[in-house]
Design a protein around this motif. Structure first.
Motif, PDB file in Angstrom:
ATOM      1  N   TRP A  99      -3.131  16.003 -11.869  1.00 43.48           N
ATOM      2  CA  TRP A  99      -2.953  15.043 -10.813  1.00 43.48           C
ATOM      3  C   TRP A  99      -1.287  15.138 -10.667  1.00 43.48           C
ATOM      4  O   TRP A  99      -0.597  14.674 -11.575  1.00 43.48           O
ATOM      5  N   GLU A 155      -6.475  10.868  -4.410  1.00 45.64           N
ATOM      6  CA  GLU A 155      -6.823   9.235  -4.806  1.00 45.64           C
ATOM      7  C   GLU A 155      -5.628   8.529  -4.922  1.00 45.64           C
ATOM      8  O   GLU A 155      -4.536   9.191  -5.036  1.00 45.64           O
ATOM      9  N   PHE A 156      -5.709   7.172  -4.798  1.00 47.02           N
ATOM     10  CA  PHE A 156      -4.489   6.484  -4.474  1.00 47.02           C
ATOM     11  C   PHE A 156      -3.989   6.379  -6.329  1.00 47.02           C
ATOM     12  O   PHE A 156      -4.797   6.468  -7.185  1.00 47.02           O
ATOM     13  N   GLU A 157      -2.747   6.174  -6.300  1.00 46.59           N
ATOM     14  CA  GLU A 157      -1.946   6.121  -7.629  1.00 46.59           C
ATOM     15  C   GLU A 157      -2.024   4.523  -7.577  1.00 46.59           C
ATOM     16  O   GLU A 157      -1.999   3.905  -6.624  1.00 46.59           O
ATOM     17  N   GLU A 158      -2.713   4.269  -8.880  1.00 46.27           N
ATOM     18  CA  GLU A 158      -3.249   2.879  -8.963  1.00 46.27           C
ATOM     19  C   GLU A 158      -1.924   1.893  -8.750  1.00 46.27           C
ATOM     20  O   GLU A 158      -0.924   2.151  -9.025  1.00 46.27           O
ATOM     21  N   GLY A 159      -2.249   0.855  -7.917  1.00 48.78           N
ATOM     22  CA  GLY A 159      -1.352   0.043  -7.557  1.00 48.78           C
ATOM     23  C   GLY A 159      -0.180   0.243  -6.494  1.00 48.78           C
ATOM     24  O   GLY A 159       0.890  -0.437  -6.280  1.00 48.78           O
ATOM     25  N   THR A 160      -0.437   1.313  -5.849  1.00 47.09           N
ATOM     26  CA  THR A 160       0.478   1.808  -4.884  1.00 47.09           C
ATOM     27  C   THR A 160      -0.310   2.115  -3.653  1.00 47.09           C
ATOM     28  O   THR A 160      -1.576   2.087  -3.394  1.00 47.09           O
ATOM     29  N   THR A 161       0.502   2.629  -2.505  1.00 48.39           N
ATOM     30  CA  THR A 161      -0.114   3.199  -1.395  1.00 48.39           C
ATOM     31  C   THR A 161       0.179   4.644  -1.214  1.00 48.39           C
ATOM     32  O   THR A 161      -0.264   5.039  -0.184  1.00 48.39           O
ATOM     33  N   TYR A 210      -0.583   8.517  -2.537  1.00 48.78           N
ATOM     34  CA  TYR A 210      -1.660   9.481  -3.030  1.00 48.78           C
ATOM     35  C   TYR A 210      -1.392  10.507  -4.155  1.00 48.78           C
ATOM     36  O   TYR A 210      -0.157  10.963  -4.244  1.00 48.78           O
TER      37      TYR A 210
END
Length: 148
Positions: free
Chosen positions: A110, A134-140, A142
Motif C-alpha cells: 500500500w 483506503e484511508f490512511e488511519e487518522g488522516t484524510t 488515501y
C-alpha cells in the motif's frame, strides 16, 4: 549483495532513516508539525522497534559500510521501503525491492496516493495499481494498493 537481516544494533540507524524520510516526504502532505517534529523521534522509534522484537524479525537492511536503506515485510507485503535521502538514486531501492520479490516473495503493498514518486518506483518494478483505496488511519489521505 549487501542485504542482510537487521539486528538490534541496527535499530537507531533504521529509525533515523525512517524519521528523516518521513519528515522530507510526508510532512509536506500531512502538514502535522506535532507529529513530524514532536512525536516522531529517532530514540522513541528505535525503542518501539526494540520492544516489538517481532517487527525487527521482518526488517532487512542494505549495508555498504553504513546502513543506507531498509525494507520491512509482513508476509508477502512490503510495509516499508526507505533509502537514506543522501544515498537515493544509487540503485539501493532497486536492490531492496528485487531482493524482496525474489527472496521474500513480495507481491503487494500500500502506498500513499499522493506519493507519486514511490508509486512510479513500484510500477517500474512490475507492480500495478489495483483500484483499491483506503484511508490512511487518522488522516484524510488515501492509500492505494499495488500488486504484481
Amino acid at each position: 549483495m549487501n542485504i542482510r537481516k537487521a539486528g538490534i544494533n541496527d535499530l537507531s540507524r533504521i529509525a533515523e532513516i525512517y524519521v528523516f524520510n518521513n519528515r522530507m516526504y510526508y510532512f509536506p502532505i500531512f502538514k502535522q508539525e506535532e507529529f513530524s517534529f514532536g512525536e516522531l523521534q529517532v530514540v522513541s522509534l528505535a525503542d518501539h522497534y526494540f520492544k516489538k522484537n517481532e517487527i525487527l524479525e521482518h526488517i532487512y537492511v542494505f549495508e555498504d559500510e553504513v546502513i543506507k536503506g531498509f525494507i520491512q515485510m509482513n508476509g508477502t507485503e512490503i510495509c516499508k521501503l526507505y533509502v537514506e535521502p543522501f544515498f537515493q538514486s544509487q540503485g539501493i531501492g532497486n536492490e531492496l525491492i528485487e531482493y524482496a520479490m525474489k527472496e521474500l516473495q513480495a507481491d503487494h503493498l500500500w502506498a500513499l496516493e499522493k506519493n507519486t514518486r514511490a508509486i512510479s518506483f513500484y510500477q517500474r518494478h512490475g507492480f500495478h495499481l489495483t483500484g483499491q483505496k483506503e484511508f490512511e488511519e487518522g488522516t484524510t489521505e488515501y492509500l492505494v494498493k499495488l500488486e504484481r
